[in-house]
Design an enzyme around this catalytic site. Structure first.
Site, PDB file in Angstrom:
ATOM      1  N   TRP A 102      42.547  65.339 -27.306  1.00  0.00           N
ATOM      2  CA  TRP A 102      43.859  65.010 -27.894  1.00  0.00           C
ATOM      3  C   TRP A 102      44.192  63.528 -27.740  1.00  0.00           C
ATOM      4  CZ3 TRP A 102      45.357  67.817 -31.587  1.00  0.00           C
ATOM      5  CH2 TRP A 102      45.135  69.200 -31.573  1.00  0.00           C
ATOM      6  N   ASP A 171      51.837  62.657 -23.968  1.00  0.00           N
ATOM      7  CA  ASP A 171      51.754  63.875 -24.772  1.00  0.00           C
ATOM      8  C   ASP A 171      51.689  65.057 -23.808  1.00  0.00           C
ATOM      9  OD1 ASP A 171      51.039  66.052 -26.287  1.00  0.00           O
ATOM     10  OD2 ASP A 171      49.251  65.138 -27.177  1.00  0.00           O
ATOM     11  N   LYS A 195      53.239  75.796 -27.244  1.00  0.00           N
ATOM     12  CA  LYS A 195      52.519  76.202 -26.047  1.00  0.00           C
ATOM     13  C   LYS A 195      53.477  76.718 -24.970  1.00  0.00           C
ATOM     14  CE  LYS A 195      49.007  73.676 -27.962  1.00  0.00           C
ATOM     15  NZ  LYS A 195      48.773  72.347 -28.524  1.00  0.00           N
TER      16      LYS A 195
END
Ligand code: PLP
Length: 360
Positions: A102, A171, A195
Site C-alpha cells: 500500500w 494511512d 476494515k
C-alpha cells in the site's frame, strides 16, 4: 446456513449487534418516517447523527481540538492522489517510507503530482520488516512524511516515528480503532472505512488545521480538503448510509470499553494466532519480523501450495471465511479486525490443528 466467522481483509466483518440494529431500524429511522437512506443529508435528524459520529470518534481516539475530522469519499486510494495535491507545492517533494504494497502504491500515485523520495524501504526484505527509524533518509524540506502503520497485505505493523520530521501522514486504513493511538504525533491520519470503521464508501480523515491552511496550489473545491472541512464534509451528498453504520460502530466501540479494551482483546487474538503458527513445528509459517507482526492481518503459508486449496475448502466447510492470502504474498491471510472476535480466532486455531494432523 448461518453466519460464519469472517476473516475477510476488506470489506471486512462488522459487529453483529450493529448489523442487527441496522436491520431493526432499516425501514423507519428515528423520527424520519423513512429509511436513513431516503432522507436528505441536510435533514436535522441526519445532521445530528453526523455530529454525534464525529463527537464519538473524537472521544474514542482522543482527537485534539486543533484537528478536523472529515468524512470523505473515494477510499484511501483517492487520498493517495489528493494528499500531494493538498499538502505539496508544485515542485516540492515528499518523503515516503515503504513497508509494503500500500505504501508502494501511495508513493507511485504521488509521483504524478509532486517529487517523491523513498526515505526507507523494506522491499529488499520482501516487506517482512520495518527499516530502523535511525536509518530513514529524511529530507529537510519535505512537504510531508508518508507512512503506512499497518500493511494489510504483508502483515507488517509499526508505530515508531522519528523525533523530528515533516508532518507525518499515515494511512491507517487497516489499523484505525484497533488500539489506542496518539493522534498528536501525526499531521494526517486517513482510512477507508471498510476494515475497522464501517461499510465501504466512506473515508475518515483526521487532519491538523495548519495543514489545511497550506493551500499550496489552486484546486477544484471537490478535491480540496479545506473546502470539505469548511462545509462539514457536506460539500456534496455524502455516503449517508455508510456514515450511519460507522456511527453505530463508534457507539459499539464505546460500549465495549473503548480502545483500551478493544486493543487488549486484539492483542490477545493476535498473540494466540501467532503462537499457534509458531508452535506448529514449521507446518505453518509467518515470515514477518516478530517485532512488527500485525495485530490485524496475519499472513501465513502452508508447507506447500498444493495444500492451499484443501485448506480453504475445509475452512469454508468449518464456517471460516475469507482466509485466502493476497496474490502478492500467496498462502493464507487471517484478517482479525475488531468485529472478528476471540471465538473466531479460537475456531481458526482449532481448524488449523485439525488440518495439520490430517496433512502434516
Ligand atoms: C485497503 C487499503 C487501502 C485501499 O483502500 P481503498 O479504500 O480500497 O482505496 C489502502 N491502504 C491500506 C493500508 C489498506 O488496507
Amino acid at each position: 446456513m448461518s453466519r460464519a466467522h469472517n476473516f475477510s481483509a476488506g470489506p471486512g466483518a462488522l459487529p453483529e449487534p450493529v448489523l442487527r440494529r441496522v436491520q431493526e431500524e432499516l425501514l423507519e429511522w428515528r423520527t424520519a418516517r423513512a429509511s436513513v437512506m431516503e432522507i436528505s443529508h441536510r435533514d436535522k435528524v441526519f445532521v445530528e447523527l453526523a455530529e454525534k459520529a464525529e463527537a464519538d470518534l473524537r472521544e474514542i481516539l482522543g482527537v485534539p481540538a486543533n484537528y478536523k475530522v472529515l468524512f470523505l469519499q473515494g477510499g484511501a486510494t483517492t487520498q493517495f492522489a489528493l494528499l500531494p495535491m493538498n499538502l505539496a507545492a508544485p515542485g516540492q517533494a515528499a518523503d515516503y517510507v515503504v513497508t509494503g504494497a500500500w505504501g508502494e502504491k501511495a508513493a507511485k500515485e504521488a509521483k504524478t503530482l509532486c517529487g517523491v523520495k523513498i526515505a526507507a524501504s523494506s522491499e529488499a526484505q520482501n516487506f517482512t520488516t520495518v527499516p530502523d527509524v535511525a536509518s530513514w533518509k529524511l529530507s529537510d524540506d519535505a512537504a510531508f512524511l508518508h507512512v503506512t502503520p499497518n500493511e494489510t497485505i504483508h502483515g507488517v505493523e509499526f508505530y515508531d516515528l522519528p523525533a523530528a520530521s515533516a508532518a507525518v501522514v499515515a494511512d491507517v486504513s487497516s489499523t484505525i480503532l484497533s488500539r489506542p493511538l496518539d493522534v498528536s504525533k501525526y499531521g494526517v491520519l486517513y482510512a477507508g472505512a471498510q476494515k475497522n470503521i464501517g461499510p465501504s464508501g466512506i473515508t475518515v480523515m483526521i487532519v491538523r488545521e495548519d495543514l489545511l491552511a497550506r493551500q499550496p496550489r489552486p484546486l477544484p473545491q471537490i478535491l480540496n480538503y479545506k473546502a470539505h472541512a469548511d462545509n462539514g464534509s457536506m460539500l456534496n451528498t455524502p455516503p449517508t448510509f455508510a456514515w450511519y453504520v460507522s456511527a453505530l460502530v463508534f457507539e459499539w466501540i464505546k460500549g465495549e470499553g473503548g480502545l483500551a479494551a478493544i486493543g487488549a482483546r486484539n492483542q490477545r487474538k493476535a498473540q494466540a494466532l501467532y503462537a499457534a503458527i509458531d508452535g506448529s513445528g514449521g507446518f505453518y509459517t509467518n515470515k514477518v519480523d516478530p517485532r512488527y507482526r500485525s495485530w490485524m492481518n496475519v499472513p501465513f503459508v502452508l508447507p506447500n501450495a498444493e495444500l492451499d486449496s484443501p485448506f480453504l475448502k475445509g475452512a469454508e466447510a468449518a464456517g471460516l471465511l475469507g482466509l485466502k492470502g493476497h496474490r502478492a504474498v500467496g498462502g493464507m491471510r487471517a484478517s482479525i479486525y475488531n468485529a472478528t472476535g476471540e471465538a473466531a480466532v479460537a475456531a481458526l486455531i482449532e481448524y488449523m490443528g485439525e488440518f495439520q494432523r490430517k496433512h502434516g
